[in-house]
Structure formats: C-alpha cells, structure tokens
Design a protein around this motif. Structure first.
Motif, PDB file in Angstrom:
ATOM      1  N   GLU A  25     -11.984 -41.460   9.025  1.00 39.22           N
ATOM      2  CA  GLU A  25     -10.325 -41.236   8.616  1.00 39.22           C
ATOM      3  C   GLU A  25      -9.764 -39.891   8.526  1.00 39.22           C
ATOM      4  O   GLU A  25      -8.717 -39.839   8.441  1.00 39.22           O
ATOM      5  N   VAL A  26     -10.958 -39.037   9.064  1.00 36.65           N
ATOM      6  CA  VAL A  26      -9.750 -37.167   9.422  1.00 36.65           C
ATOM      7  C   VAL A  26     -10.340 -37.469  10.563  1.00 36.65           C
ATOM      8  O   VAL A  26     -11.621 -37.748  11.353  1.00 36.65           O
ATOM      9  N   TYR A  27      -9.364 -36.095  11.278  1.00 35.13           N
ATOM     10  CA  TYR A  27     -10.385 -36.150  12.547  1.00 35.13           C
ATOM     11  C   TYR A  27     -10.970 -34.518  12.386  1.00 35.13           C
ATOM     12  O   TYR A  27     -10.585 -33.834  11.049  1.00 35.13           O
ATOM     13  N   THR A  28     -12.042 -33.627  13.034  1.00 33.94           N
ATOM     14  CA  THR A  28     -12.670 -32.062  12.568  1.00 33.94           C
ATOM     15  C   THR A  28     -12.728 -31.416  13.604  1.00 33.94           C
ATOM     16  O   THR A  28     -13.128 -32.053  14.786  1.00 33.94           O
ATOM     17  N   VAL A  29     -12.153 -30.752  13.456  1.00 33.34           N
ATOM     18  CA  VAL A  29     -12.382 -29.881  14.774  1.00 33.34           C
ATOM     19  C   VAL A  29     -13.163 -28.193  14.061  1.00 33.34           C
ATOM     20  O   VAL A  29     -12.910 -27.952  13.490  1.00 33.34           O
ATOM     21  N   THR A  30     -13.423 -27.437  14.855  1.00 32.00           N
ATOM     22  CA  THR A  30     -13.909 -26.338  14.840  1.00 32.00           C
ATOM     23  C   THR A  30     -13.277 -25.715  14.454  1.00 32.00           C
ATOM     24  O   THR A  30     -12.210 -25.277  14.946  1.00 32.00           O
ATOM     25  N   LEU A  31     -13.219 -24.719  13.923  1.00 29.99           N
ATOM     26  CA  LEU A  31     -12.809 -23.554  13.314  1.00 29.99           C
ATOM     27  C   LEU A  31     -12.980 -22.414  12.594  1.00 29.99           C
ATOM     28  O   LEU A  31     -12.759 -21.903  13.517  1.00 29.99           O
ATOM     29  N   ASP A  32     -14.642 -22.042  13.219  1.00 35.88           N
ATOM     30  CA  ASP A  32     -14.778 -21.285  13.532  1.00 35.88           C
ATOM     31  C   ASP A  32     -16.246 -21.375  13.861  1.00 35.88           C
ATOM     32  O   ASP A  32     -17.398 -22.510  12.948  1.00 35.88           O
ATOM     33  N   LEU A  33     -17.485 -20.794  14.641  1.00 31.03           N
ATOM     34  CA  LEU A  33     -18.818 -21.228  14.988  1.00 31.03           C
ATOM     35  C   LEU A  33     -19.364 -19.837  15.593  1.00 31.03           C
ATOM     36  O   LEU A  33     -19.441 -18.297  16.446  1.00 31.03           O
ATOM     37  N   HIS A  34     -20.908 -19.458  14.217  1.00 33.16           N
ATOM     38  CA  HIS A  34     -20.851 -17.997  14.905  1.00 33.16           C
ATOM     39  C   HIS A  34     -22.885 -18.466  15.355  1.00 33.16           C
ATOM     40  O   HIS A  34     -23.613 -19.475  14.643  1.00 33.16           O
ATOM     41  N   VAL A  35     -22.820 -18.294  16.344  1.00 32.61           N
ATOM     42  CA  VAL A  35     -24.248 -18.733  17.205  1.00 32.61           C
ATOM     43  C   VAL A  35     -24.961 -17.553  17.317  1.00 32.61           C
ATOM     44  O   VAL A  35     -24.527 -16.343  17.706  1.00 32.61           O
ATOM     45  N   ARG A  36     -26.903 -17.497  17.190  1.00 36.18           N
ATOM     46  CA  ARG A  36     -27.292 -16.409  17.012  1.00 36.18           C
ATOM     47  C   ARG A  36     -28.637 -16.249  17.924  1.00 36.18           C
ATOM     48  O   ARG A  36     -29.038 -17.911  18.216  1.00 36.18           O
ATOM     49  N   PHE A  37     -28.747 -15.935  18.883  1.00 40.22           N
ATOM     50  CA  PHE A  37     -29.731 -17.284  20.007  1.00 40.22           C
ATOM     51  C   PHE A  37     -30.859 -15.634  20.244  1.00 40.22           C
ATOM     52  O   PHE A  37     -30.393 -14.804  19.910  1.00 40.22           O
ATOM     53  N   LEU A  38     -31.842 -16.578  19.909  1.00 43.56           N
ATOM     54  CA  LEU A  38     -32.805 -15.927  19.711  1.00 43.56           C
ATOM     55  C   LEU A  38     -34.406 -16.114  19.783  1.00 43.56           C
ATOM     56  O   LEU A  38     -35.127 -14.904  19.994  1.00 43.56           O
ATOM     57  N   LYS A  39     -34.176 -16.921  20.856  1.00 41.00           N
ATOM     58  CA  LYS A  39     -35.522 -16.861  21.920  1.00 41.00           C
ATOM     59  C   LYS A  39     -35.410 -17.869  23.234  1.00 41.00           C
ATOM     60  O   LYS A  39     -33.805 -18.600  22.504  1.00 41.00           O
ATOM     61  N   GLU A  40     -35.039 -17.362  24.607  1.00 43.17           N
ATOM     62  CA  GLU A  40     -34.771 -18.222  26.044  1.00 43.17           C
ATOM     63  C   GLU A  40     -35.589 -19.751  26.008  1.00 43.17           C
ATOM     64  O   GLU A  40     -36.440 -20.052  25.186  1.00 43.17           O
ATOM     65  N   ALA A  41     -34.684 -20.459  26.397  1.00 42.81           N
ATOM     66  CA  ALA A  41     -35.183 -22.149  26.736  1.00 42.81           C
ATOM     67  C   ALA A  41     -35.173 -21.710  28.310  1.00 42.81           C
ATOM     68  O   ALA A  41     -34.213 -22.048  29.113  1.00 42.81           O
ATOM     69  N   LYS A  42     -36.386 -22.310  28.777  1.00 41.46           N
ATOM     70  CA  LYS A  42     -36.444 -22.467  30.316  1.00 41.46           C
ATOM     71  C   LYS A  42     -36.341 -24.341  30.534  1.00 41.46           C
ATOM     72  O   LYS A  42     -35.980 -24.431  31.761  1.00 41.46           O
ATOM     73  N   ASN A  43     -37.000 -23.890  29.459  1.00 38.91           N
ATOM     74  CA  ASN A  43     -37.132 -25.870  30.286  1.00 38.91           C
ATOM     75  C   ASN A  43     -37.645 -26.536  29.123  1.00 38.91           C
ATOM     76  O   ASN A  43     -37.897 -26.263  27.604  1.00 38.91           O
TER      77      ASN A  43
END
Length: 156
Positions: free
Chosen positions: A95-113
């Motif tokens: 019934e409504v569209y939602t779009v990203t207003l803000d996004l705060h990402v924290r990168f804490l550990k690597e992912a290799k596979n």
C-alpha cells in the motif's frame, strides 16, 4: 560478439557457468523485477521470520569481494539495505512505497566466503518513517556487520 561470449563461457568452470546463467536469467527478469539482478549477484534469499526478526541470506563470492579477498563493503551495505527494504515491504505491504532515508553501517569483521545471515528487526513503524536494526552473521555466528536504517513511506 556471440562467438566471443560463447568462447568466454566455455572457459569457465561448471559452477561459474551455472552462476552466469543465473545472472543472465536475472538480467532478463530485471525488466519486470528491478532488483532481480542485484539479488542474484548476492545470491540473496528471504528465509522467513524468527520471532520478531526477519531473516535473509547471501553468499560471499569472489566476484563481489574487494582486492583483499574480503566481501566489498558496498555489497554488505547493499545486502543490509535490501534486507531492510524487504522487511518494510513484509510489514507495510504494498500500500506504500518505502525508500531508504538513511543507513548507518558498521563493518565489524571481514567475510571471505560462505553464507551470511542478516537478521532485521523493526524498531519503530511510524506513520511516515520505519526505523530498523540489522545484524549480519557469518556461518560461525560471528557478527560481521550491523546497521540502523530509516525508511520513508510514500503513499502510492
């Protein structure tokens, strides 16, 4: 051009050929489903709900890794954004569209596979904004990233 593409395709491993076929199929689907290609590139899947958490997965592949062999941070951000957007759709319907207003990402550990799992919770679902929180886990259960995001609701 067709011969060149077929020659390149034949030089790939069986697994890579299967992946390229899925990408090509997703490219065709993207004419009617805009996220199809991005979702296929990440091997994105919606897995359902666990209590109040919405669960999604993706696969880390060399094609979406940085020069150090780790998942590219932009892809992790895209994964989280996609999970949050899908959660908004699940909760708010179409019934409504939602779009990203803000996004705060924290990168804490690597992912290799391997497979990553994103668990997303709604923190607040207001009249015009939905606020969410996500945590992304590797196969060993380590948190590799987390995020908070706000999504703006637009009436159709």
């Amino acid at each position: 051009m067709r011969d060149h593409v077929l020659q390149m395709f034949d030089s790939l491993s069986t697994d890579d050929q299967a992946f390229m076929v899925r990408l090509l199929e997703a490219k065709v689907r993207s004419n009617t489903s805009p996220l199809a290609y991005v979702e296929e590139m990440m091997s994105y899947k919606y897995c359902g709900q666990e209590g109040d958490e919405f669960v999604h997965t993706m696969e880390v592949r060399p094609e979406i890794s940085n020069r150090y062999g780790m998942l590219h941070g932009g892809i992790l951000s895209t994964f989280i954004d996609t999970c949050m957007g899908a959660t908004c759709f699940q909760v708010n319907g179409n019934e409504v569209y939602t779009v990203t207003l803000d996004l705060h990402v924290r990168f804490l550990k690597e992912a290799k596979n391997g497979r990553l799992t994103c668990k997303t919770k709604i923190q607040k679902n207001g009249r015009t904004v939905t606020v969410l929180e996500s945590h992304v886990y590797d196969e060993q259960g380590n948190v590799i990233g987390s995020a908070t995001g706000s999504f703006f609701k637009i009436a159709k």
